[in-house]
Design a protein around this motif. Structure first.
Motif, PDB file in Angstrom:
ATOM      1  N   GLN A 189       0.830  -1.209   0.000  1.00 15.78           N
ATOM      2  CA  GLN A 189       0.000   0.000   0.000  1.00 15.78           C
ATOM      3  C   GLN A 189       0.862   1.255   0.000  1.00 15.78           C
ATOM      4  OE1 GLN A 189      -3.503   0.245   2.570  1.00 15.78           O
ATOM      5  NE2 GLN A 189      -3.309  -1.940   2.994  1.00 15.78           N
ATOM      6  N   ASP A 190       1.884   1.283   0.802  1.00 18.15           N
ATOM      7  CA  ASP A 190       2.774   2.446   0.891  1.00 18.15           C
ATOM      8  C   ASP A 190       4.163   2.012   0.446  1.00 18.15           C
ATOM      9  OD1 ASP A 190       0.819   4.231   2.084  1.00 18.15           O
ATOM     10  OD2 ASP A 190       1.028   3.019   3.900  1.00 18.15           O
ATOM     11  N   ARG A 209       8.936  12.592  -7.667  1.00 21.10           N
ATOM     12  CA  ARG A 209       8.312  13.585  -6.801  1.00 21.10           C
ATOM     13  C   ARG A 209       7.364  14.507  -7.562  1.00 21.10           C
ATOM     14  NH1 ARG A 209      13.388  17.714  -5.467  1.00 21.10           N
ATOM     15  NH2 ARG A 209      13.599  18.586  -7.577  1.00 21.10           N
ATOM     16  N   SER A 212       1.643  13.118  -9.928  1.00 26.66           N
ATOM     17  CA  SER A 212       0.443  13.151  -9.103  1.00 26.66           C
ATOM     18  C   SER A 212       0.304  11.826  -8.357  1.00 26.66           C
ATOM     19  CB  SER A 212      -0.788  13.388  -9.973  1.00 26.66           C
ATOM     20  OG  SER A 212      -1.017  12.251 -10.808  1.00 26.66           O
ATOM     21  N   GLY A 213      -0.615  11.793  -7.382  1.00 26.50           N
ATOM     22  CA  GLY A 213      -0.813  10.555  -6.628  1.00 26.50           C
ATOM     23  C   GLY A 213      -1.197   9.394  -7.517  1.00 26.50           C
ATOM     24  N   GLY A 214      -2.077   9.637  -8.489  1.00 29.39           N
ATOM     25  CA  GLY A 214      -2.495   8.574  -9.389  1.00 29.39           C
ATOM     26  C   GLY A 214      -1.371   8.094 -10.283  1.00 29.39           C
ATOM     27  N   ARG A 274       1.807   8.265  -9.564  1.00 33.72           N
ATOM     28  CA  ARG A 274       2.754   7.555  -8.704  1.00 33.72           C
ATOM     29  C   ARG A 274       2.277   6.127  -8.453  1.00 33.72           C
ATOM     30  NH1 ARG A 274       3.795  11.286  -4.005  1.00 33.72           N
ATOM     31  NH2 ARG A 274       4.544  12.577  -5.737  1.00 33.72           N
ATOM     32  N   GLN A 275       0.968   5.970  -8.284  1.00 29.35           N
ATOM     33  CA  GLN A 275       0.424   4.628  -8.072  1.00 29.35           C
ATOM     34  C   GLN A 275       0.627   3.767  -9.317  1.00 29.35           C
ATOM     35  OE1 GLN A 275      -0.466   3.776  -5.189  1.00 29.35           O
ATOM     36  NE2 GLN A 275      -1.538   1.837  -5.403  1.00 29.35           N
ATOM     37  N   ARG A 276       0.455   4.360 -10.499  1.00 33.35           N
ATOM     38  CA  ARG A 276       0.682   3.607 -11.735  1.00 33.35           C
ATOM     39  C   ARG A 276       2.157   3.255 -11.903  1.00 33.35           C
ATOM     40  NH1 ARG A 276      -1.307   7.013 -16.262  1.00 33.35           N
ATOM     41  NH2 ARG A 276      -1.738   8.668 -14.770  1.00 33.35           N
ATOM     42  N   GLY A 280      -6.197   6.079  -5.075  1.00 33.21           N
ATOM     43  CA  GLY A 280      -5.669   7.284  -5.713  1.00 33.21           C
ATOM     44  C   GLY A 280      -5.908   7.370  -7.207  1.00 33.21           C
ATOM     45  N   ASP A 290      -8.260   7.791 -10.511  1.00 32.90           N
ATOM     46  CA  ASP A 290      -9.574   8.308 -10.890  1.00 32.90           C
ATOM     47  C   ASP A 290     -10.291   7.249 -11.745  1.00 32.90           C
ATOM     48  OD1 ASP A 290      -8.748   8.540 -13.608  1.00 32.90           O
ATOM     49  OD2 ASP A 290      -8.048  10.582 -13.292  1.00 32.90           O
TER      50      ASP A 290
END
Length: 245
Positions: A80-81, A130, A133-135, A137-139, A161, A163
């Motif tokens: 998750q993190d 850095r 975006s959060g999305g 970064r998740q990808r 995270g 959309d």
């Protein structure tokens, strides 16, 4: 293969006597917080040695650190993190994963390019982590887990995270991995309905259900909370007192 697996932290038992054989295809782990889903993924990823029982991946029985090292290059794991160097470029982040997974150096570029295209990050390959975006970064994390096509892919809440458009892209990515053992921990029932072949519902460290999506849906009935047969079936498996939304 998990045979009579027991796992926990300190004096707490999180997973108790769990036996599961995983096959190629997409398996969802469903269950409330504290059900043991993350602990199970960490154990499968060889982050945590089992307290009791047996784990076998391919032809390797994992019973110590030496045997775990033999198998880690066949496992892609996205917690998750997940950690990353914020100054690292996306292409270097995924290339590092390819190196760790034992992809031959001459095939790094092709493997990374294909993976970044799959997760819709080809145009951000030179961006620093850095700046994403959060999305995004998740990808990038999903790309880390799947580059080099490992034999086993473990994803812990991978659509957090993302959309709606990105979640559709994620489903497309996962659908292309059906020849791989994919274990997906999620709270999103519609993702399970869209892409998963098998569902394991966990509660209190045990598997309360293990079967196909259709078999789980058949357990639901109109008297239970939920907006779909699959949601109602999931609620049906929770102990009385937890069947409210």
């Amino acid at each position: 293969m998990l045979d009579a697996l027991a796992q926990g932290y300190g004096k707490s038992t999180i997973i108790d006597n769990l036996s599961v054989t995983l096959q190629p295809g997409i398996t969802a782990l469903l269950g409330p917080n504290g059900a043991g889903k993350t602990t199970l993924l960490r154990t499968l990823a060889t982050v945590m040695p089992p307290r009791n029982g047996r784990i076998r991946i391919d032809d390797v029985e994992i019973d110590d650190e030496r045997s775990a090292r033999k198998i880690r290059d066949r496992i892609g794991y996205l917690p998750q993190d997940f950690g990353f160097d914020p100054l690292m470029k996306v292409v270097d982040f995924v290339t590092y994963a390819a190196w760790m997974r034992g992809v031959p150096a001459g095939k790094w570029r092709q493997a990374v390019d294909e993976t970044l295209k799959m997760v819709d990050l080809a145009d951000r390959r030179r961006s620093r982590m850095r700046s994403l975006s959060g999305g995004m970064r998740q990808r990038a994390g999903i790309a880390w887990a799947i580059v080099g096509r490992p034999r086993v892919v473990l994803l812990d809440e991978p659509t957090v995270g993302l959309d709606p458009r990105q979640r559709l892209q994620f489903r497309k990515i996962i659908a292309e991995l059906r020849d791989t053992v994919v274990v997906l921990s999620t709270h999103l029932i519609d993702d399970v309905a869209a892409v998963c072949d098998r569902v394991i519902v966990m509660h209190g460290g045990v598997a309360r259900f293990d079967g196909s999506v259709a078999e789980l849906s058949a357990l639901g009935h109109d008297g239970l909370p939920g907006h779909s047969p699959l949601e109602r079936a999931y609620m049906h498996l929770l102990p009385e007192g937890e069947q409210s939304l």
